[in-house]
Scaffold this motif. Structure first.
Motif, mmCIF file in Angstrom:
data_model
loop_
_atom_site.group_PDB
_atom_site.id
_atom_site.type_symbol
_atom_site.label_atom_id
_atom_site.label_comp_id
_atom_site.label_asym_id
_atom_site.label_seq_id
_atom_site.Cartn_x
_atom_site.Cartn_y
_atom_site.Cartn_z
ATOM 1 N N UNK A 157 13.316 -13.916 4.974
ATOM 2 C CA UNK A 157 12.847 -14.805 5.940
ATOM 3 C C UNK A 157 13.698 -16.040 6.351
ATOM 4 N N UNK A 158 14.307 -16.487 5.194
ATOM 5 C CA UNK A 158 15.547 -17.663 5.398
ATOM 6 C C UNK A 158 16.703 -17.209 6.143
ATOM 7 N N UNK A 159 17.113 -15.868 6.157
ATOM 8 C CA UNK A 159 18.104 -15.362 6.788
ATOM 9 C C UNK A 159 17.729 -15.185 8.241
ATOM 10 N N UNK A 163 18.695 -24.196 5.767
ATOM 11 C CA UNK A 163 17.640 -22.951 5.766
ATOM 12 C C UNK A 163 18.298 -21.603 4.986
ATOM 13 N N UNK A 164 19.484 -21.560 5.428
ATOM 14 C CA UNK A 164 20.151 -20.276 4.690
ATOM 15 C C UNK A 164 20.561 -20.600 3.186
ATOM 16 N N UNK A 165 21.135 -21.780 3.192
ATOM 17 C CA UNK A 165 21.257 -22.123 1.682
ATOM 18 C C UNK A 165 20.111 -22.021 0.760
ATOM 19 N N UNK A 166 18.991 -22.184 1.241
ATOM 20 C CA UNK A 166 17.695 -21.688 0.324
ATOM 21 C C UNK A 166 17.597 -20.240 0.050
ATOM 22 N N UNK A 167 18.235 -19.614 1.026
ATOM 23 C CA UNK A 167 18.052 -18.039 0.969
ATOM 24 C C UNK A 167 19.144 -17.610 -0.204
ATOM 25 N N UNK A 168 20.229 -18.230 -0.680
ATOM 26 C CA UNK A 168 21.225 -18.413 -1.607
ATOM 27 C C UNK A 168 21.151 -18.889 -2.619
ATOM 28 N N UNK A 222 9.445 -21.929 13.219
ATOM 29 C CA UNK A 222 9.480 -20.814 12.558
ATOM 30 C C UNK A 222 10.301 -21.037 10.964
ATOM 31 N N UNK A 223 11.138 -21.828 11.067
ATOM 32 C CA UNK A 223 11.851 -22.658 9.989
ATOM 33 C C UNK A 223 10.580 -23.448 9.112
#
Length: 443
Positions: free
Chosen positions: A209-211, A116-121, A44-45
């Motif tokens: 989607x990254x969250x 992954x979540x860092x990309x979201x921010x 998924x990632x």
């Protein structure tokens, strides 16, 4: 030498046998579920970043170049994880040796989720300029290092513990993580494309989607630790000697097996991105078809993919895994020849595009469903844990890491027929590797 060498535990290798240890009874189904959860999380990632490399990154991180160049740059960043992955395996194998599998897995999955979540921010190019691209590259490398460290040995353990007459069936179960992960990612992006304006999607919608990927990673972490950290699994891994060995020692002992094993799944891994990530880029850049609608077609393709993987498990137990991998590679070769001779099949025809995707996913499922066994079964018991991880890493790097970048570069300059040539090279590599080492995944 017996064809069942990979399933034997020679007396001089089996610590448990020497110590008279009793191997605990752990159901193969329990192992399969653990591996499936982990693979789904990782894929998924993997696909969230891949789809964003086409739909998002060229616009928010590379707005200063034409769309084609921006997509190629994004695909170059996409490949960084595959370069970093074997490095991550080496680093985390040492952590495993010093601190244990649970510590290694926890660090790896938090690194994966954190990257992954860092990309979201992550701020966009318009906010902080080139720094945004460097940070995106750093987080992508973090994902690759973490994927190398996420190897938990459960897949190798499943290969050993599965009943002898159902090896193919149990080998295909972990592979279902790929279509599940891709189906979730494509459906999620399609939903946001259908329900948001393009301005909102590029502003904030793409971040969700990254969250979600971070949340999936947390669930996968606890699900896998629940298995790996138990006394029963620890004892079973020890008695089967599925423990990390020094990388250079493993290479000296089994380097030839690792190298050949890395080439066995190339047909499957090359096709992997040529029916998932690359088609989205071609549709977006060179056709008028809606990306959201095409993602729904690919969602259907993920269902076909999953069904073909299940079929591969049934067929492999009848004809043998090595033979099925060879048959599937031959079919992929024919599919690539069709793509060379009739490149317009995937050109402007929406019907042709749909046929290409669905047939491609079907062939991918037959091939990919048994690649797990094809890259591990010839490794000696002592080296299987480390060797299987590095073999898989190298196979992904050689066969898939640069596939979207190469395919888009070739097709944009010389035409779609060259995508078929690239895919044909993967089929030839697989068949050649099987001929060189006839004991790969043989029963």
């Amino acid at each position: 030498m017996s064809q069942d060498y990979a399933l034997q535990t020679p007396p001089h290798l089996s610590t448990g046998a020497r110590a008279g240890a009793t191997e605990p009874e752990v159901a193969p189904g329990d192992i399969a579920v653990g591996v499936l959860i982990g693979r789904t999380s990782e894929f998924f990632d993997f696909f969230v970043f891949g789809i964003a490399s086409v739909l998002i990154f060229p616009k928010v991180f590379f707005p200063f170049v034409p769309p084609l160049d921006g997509t190629l740059y994004a695909f170059a960043l996409f490949a960084l994880a595959f370069v970093a992955r074997p490095i991550g395996s080496v680093i985390f194998m040492e952590i495993d040796r010093r601190h244990g599998r649970g510590v290694k897995l926890t660090i790896a999955l938090f690194l994966l989720g954190g990257s992954t979540v860092s990309i979201a921010f992550l701020p966009t190019y318009h906010s902080i300029g080139m720094a945004s691209i460097w940070l995106l590259a750093a987080f992508r490398i973090g994902q690759g290092l973490a994927l190398g460290g996420a190897w938990d040995g459960l897949a190798s353990l499943l290969s050993i513990k599965a009943p002898s007459d159902r090896k193919g069936w149990y080998a295909m179960i972990p592979q279902l993580g790929a279509p599940i992960g891709f189906g979730l990612a494509s459906a999620l992006f399609s939903f946001f494309l259908a329900n948001l304006t393009m301005d909102d999607f590029l502003d904030w919608g793409w971040r969700y989607p990254f969250y979600v990927a971070f949340a999936v990673n947390v669930v996968a972490l606890f699900a896998r630790l629940r298995l790996v950290a138990t006394e029963e699994f620890t004892q079973l891994l020890e008695t089967r000697e599925l423990a990390p060995t020094p990388v250079w020692e493993m290479i000296r002992a089994q380097g030839r097996t690792v190298l050949i094993g890395a080439f066995v799944p190339l047909a499957s891994f090359a096709l992997f991105h040529l029916v998932s990530i690359f088609p989205i880029s071609w549709i977006t850049l060179f056709t008028k078809r809606s990306a959201g609608e095409f993602l729904l077609v690919q969602f259907v393709g993920s269902i076909v993919f999953a069904g073909a993987i299940v079929i591969s498990g049934i067929v492999a137990d009848q004809v043998g895994r090595r033979r099925l991998v060879g048959i599937a590679a031959s079919l992929i070769g024919l599919f690539s020849l069709a793509s060379i001779l009739a490149p317009l099949l995937f050109g402007d025809s929406e019907t042709g595009q749909t046929i290409y995707v669905l047939v491609g996913f079907g062939l991918l499922g037959l091939s990919y469903g048994q690649t797990s066994g094809s890259v591990t079964e010839n490794l000696g018991t002592r080296y299987r844990y480390t060797g299987a991880a590095l073999t898989s890493d190298l196979a992904w790097l050689i066969g898939a890491g640069f596939a979207p970048l190469v395919a888009l570069s070739l097709s944009s300059r010389f035409g779609l027929a060259w995508v078929g040539v690239y895919l044909l090279s993967g089929a030839v590599a697989t068949l050649s590797a099987l001929v060189i080492n006839r004991k790969v995944a043989t029963y």
